[in-house]
Design a protein around this motif. Structure first.
Motif, PDB file in Angstrom:
ATOM      1  N   TYR A 245      16.208  -8.995  10.439  1.00  0.00           N
ATOM      2  CA  TYR A 245      16.431  -7.779  11.213  1.00  0.00           C
ATOM      3  C   TYR A 245      16.381  -8.333  12.655  1.00  0.00           C
ATOM      4  N   ASN A 246      15.369  -9.404  13.048  1.00  0.00           N
ATOM      5  CA  ASN A 246      15.278  -9.516  14.463  1.00  0.00           C
ATOM      6  C   ASN A 246      16.420 -10.198  15.057  1.00  0.00           C
ATOM      7  N   GLU A 247      16.801 -11.166  14.199  1.00  0.00           N
ATOM      8  CA  GLU A 247      17.977 -12.146  14.558  1.00  0.00           C
ATOM      9  C   GLU A 247      19.372 -11.365  14.796  1.00  0.00           C
ATOM     10  N   ASN A 248      19.586 -10.357  13.881  1.00  0.00           N
ATOM     11  CA  ASN A 248      20.656  -9.674  14.004  1.00  0.00           C
ATOM     12  C   ASN A 248      20.540  -8.356  15.042  1.00  0.00           C
ATOM     13  N   PHE A 249      19.499  -7.628  15.082  1.00  0.00           N
ATOM     14  CA  PHE A 249      19.382  -6.678  16.083  1.00  0.00           C
ATOM     15  C   PHE A 249      19.213  -7.154  17.665  1.00  0.00           C
ATOM     16  N   LYS A 250      18.599  -8.435  17.686  1.00  0.00           N
ATOM     17  CA  LYS A 250      18.293  -9.077  19.081  1.00  0.00           C
ATOM     18  C   LYS A 250      19.835  -9.076  19.552  1.00  0.00           C
ATOM     19  N   ASP A 251      20.822  -9.644  18.818  1.00  0.00           N
ATOM     20  CA  ASP A 251      22.311 -10.002  19.231  1.00  0.00           C
ATOM     21  C   ASP A 251      22.971  -8.582  20.032  1.00  0.00           C
ATOM     22  N   LEU A 252      22.590  -7.538  19.296  1.00  0.00           N
ATOM     23  CA  LEU A 252      23.089  -6.328  19.818  1.00  0.00           C
ATOM     24  C   LEU A 252      22.134  -5.521  21.078  1.00  0.00           C
ATOM     25  N   GLY A 253      21.166  -6.422  21.436  1.00  0.00           N
ATOM     26  CA  GLY A 253      20.438  -5.918  22.424  1.00  0.00           C
ATOM     27  C   GLY A 253      19.248  -4.973  21.909  1.00  0.00           C
ATOM     28  N   LEU A 254      18.951  -4.894  20.828  1.00  0.00           N
ATOM     29  CA  LEU A 254      17.894  -3.941  20.148  1.00  0.00           C
ATOM     30  C   LEU A 254      16.676  -4.765  19.986  1.00  0.00           C
ATOM     31  N   ASN A 255      15.489  -4.174  20.117  1.00  0.00           N
ATOM     32  CA  ASN A 255      14.201  -4.720  19.948  1.00  0.00           C
ATOM     33  C   ASN A 255      13.669  -4.104  18.993  1.00  0.00           C
ATOM     34  N   THR A 256      12.836  -5.202  18.015  1.00  0.00           N
ATOM     35  CA  THR A 256      12.364  -4.745  16.769  1.00  0.00           C
ATOM     36  C   THR A 256      10.809  -4.847  16.633  1.00  0.00           C
ATOM     37  N   SER A 257      10.161  -4.152  15.793  1.00  0.00           N
ATOM     38  CA  SER A 257       8.609  -4.417  15.631  1.00  0.00           C
ATOM     39  C   SER A 257       8.166  -4.009  14.196  1.00  0.00           C
ATOM     40  N   GLN A 258       7.408  -4.731  13.772  1.00  0.00           N
ATOM     41  CA  GLN A 258       7.093  -4.724  12.311  1.00  0.00           C
ATOM     42  C   GLN A 258       5.756  -3.677  12.113  1.00  0.00           C
ATOM     43  N   CYS A 259       5.957  -2.660  11.139  1.00  0.00           N
ATOM     44  CA  CYS A 259       4.629  -1.944  10.908  1.00  0.00           C
ATOM     45  C   CYS A 259       4.604  -1.838   9.301  1.00  0.00           C
ATOM     46  N   LEU A 260       3.144  -2.347   8.996  1.00  0.00           N
ATOM     47  CA  LEU A 260       2.898  -2.302   7.388  1.00  0.00           C
ATOM     48  C   LEU A 260       1.908  -1.051   7.322  1.00  0.00           C
ATOM     49  N   LEU A 261       2.371  -0.148   6.344  1.00  0.00           N
ATOM     50  CA  LEU A 261       1.604   1.032   6.105  1.00  0.00           C
ATOM     51  C   LEU A 261       1.344   1.058   4.417  1.00  0.00           C
ATOM     52  N   SER A 262       0.100   1.641   4.134  1.00  0.00           N
ATOM     53  CA  SER A 262      -0.387   2.091   2.943  1.00  0.00           C
ATOM     54  C   SER A 262      -0.216   3.459   2.822  1.00  0.00           C
ATOM     55  N   TYR A 263      -0.096   4.125   1.453  1.00  0.00           N
ATOM     56  CA  TYR A 263      -0.293   5.579   1.243  1.00  0.00           C
ATOM     57  C   TYR A 263      -1.763   6.002   1.623  1.00  0.00           C
ATOM     58  N   SER A 264      -2.675   5.286   1.481  1.00  0.00           N
ATOM     59  CA  SER A 264      -4.215   5.319   1.840  1.00  0.00           C
ATOM     60  C   SER A 264      -4.392   5.863   3.269  1.00  0.00           C
ATOM     61  N   ASP A 265      -3.269   5.026   3.972  1.00  0.00           N
ATOM     62  CA  ASP A 265      -3.193   5.473   5.587  1.00  0.00           C
ATOM     63  C   ASP A 265      -3.081   7.087   5.820  1.00  0.00           C
ATOM     64  N   PHE A 266      -2.310   7.639   4.985  1.00  0.00           N
ATOM     65  CA  PHE A 266      -1.843   9.049   5.287  1.00  0.00           C
ATOM     66  C   PHE A 266      -3.017   9.781   4.949  1.00  0.00           C
ATOM     67  N   GLU A 267      -4.119   9.403   4.476  1.00  0.00           N
ATOM     68  CA  GLU A 267      -5.336  10.386   3.988  1.00  0.00           C
ATOM     69  C   GLU A 267      -6.589  10.280   4.943  1.00  0.00           C
ATOM     70  N   LYS A 268      -6.225   9.347   5.960  1.00  0.00           N
ATOM     71  CA  LYS A 268      -7.241   9.588   7.071  1.00  0.00           C
ATOM     72  C   LYS A 268      -6.939  10.146   8.298  1.00  0.00           C
ATOM     73  N   GLU A 269      -7.386  11.027   8.821  1.00  0.00           N
ATOM     74  CA  GLU A 269      -6.826  11.611  10.191  1.00  0.00           C
ATOM     75  C   GLU A 269      -6.869  10.782  11.378  1.00  0.00           C
ATOM     76  N   GLN A 270      -7.837  10.003  11.497  1.00  0.00           N
ATOM     77  CA  GLN A 270      -7.683   9.090  12.707  1.00  0.00           C
ATOM     78  C   GLN A 270      -6.715   8.010  12.401  1.00  0.00           C
ATOM     79  N   THR A 271      -6.578   7.542  11.149  1.00  0.00           N
ATOM     80  CA  THR A 271      -5.280   6.522  11.094  1.00  0.00           C
ATOM     81  C   THR A 271      -4.244   6.957  11.114  1.00  0.00           C
TER      82      THR A 271
END
Length: 253
Positions: A85-111
């Protein structure tokens, strides 16, 4: 004028173009479209494909379908997937970031607040968040849904305008047309109960989700008044063409 927000969910079959390896051409196709739409839309991506990426590089000793082997493959494949993703998007002037989530993350308000705040900062600073299930600690995505549910939950949390689920068909077909071997796309849906009668139980070859998981995802987004589009991601320029109404796809209001 505020940009509209699209959450794009890309499954393994789309990313591999139904082969045995991640397609750099398909990821480049995504980047070209996102770059072209940059003035009007902001994108968040929920991407499967970590396990498919790993299979290009490694063969683990244990080749059965044990969930722990798949978790190990996901751990190996996720950095490779992000690099592509990073290599291909970077060539187009796009920046990428990674976010790893779990379903349990949606059960906590603060998270949930933390997720929203972090992703909003990324988007505001022109970074495209690329989200995947944290497969090393969670088994739901591997066993079920192929990230469809995760995409819908994230779409609701981030208050997006459109959830686009890319798949390998021109949306959802009528059951009768599939039986007649002349697939006809159901273009507009208001009642999900009617839609459920039209689908089968098939799963995709790389992913774990069939149309049932996509309808369940659409139900989550529909409850939050978010449109869900089920579009054939194998087509080049499928986002641009769907936005222009140039290809058949299923729109769920």
């Amino acid at each position: 004028m505020a940009k509209k927000r699209i959450l794009l969910k890309i499954g393994s079959n789309t990313l591999t173009k139904e082969t045995n390896h991640i397609s750099r051409g398909k990821i480049e196709d995504l980047g070209i479209q996102i770059a072209a739409l940059n003035d009007e839309y902001e994108f968040i991506i929920v991407s499967s494909g970590a396990i498919a990426a790993a299979k290009q590089f490694v063969k683990l000793d244990n080749q059965d379908k044990d969930v722990f082997v798949k978790q190990a493959l996901a751990s190996i494949g996720q950095p490779h997937l992000m690099r592509i993703y990073n290599e291909n998007f970077k060539d187009l002037g796009l920046n990428t970031s990674q976010c790893l989530l779990s379903y349990s993350d949606f059960e906590k308000e603060q998270t949930k607040k933390n997720i929203v705040n972090t992703i909003n900062v990324l988007v505001k600073n022109n970074y495209i968040p690329i989200i995947n299930e944290n497969d090393t600690v969670a088994t739901d995505e591997i066993r079920f849904g192929d990230n469809d549910k995760l995409a819908a939950l994230t779409a609701v949390l981030l208050n997006v305008d459109i959830l686009i689920i890319a798949t390998n068909t021109n949306g959802i077909y009528t059951k009768e047309s599939i039986h007649d071997e002349n697939p006809e796309t159901i273009k507009l849906v208001n009642d999900l109960k009617t839609l459920e009668k039209e689908i089968g139980e098939s799963k995709s070859s790389h992913g774990t989700g069939g149309m049932q998981s996509k309808i369940e995802a659409a139900a989550i987004s529909k409850a939050a008044n978010i449109e869900t589009w089920i579009v054939n991601g194998l087509n080049d320029n499928f986002i641009l063409r769907a936005l222009k109404g140039e290809i058949p796809f299923t729109k769920i209001l």
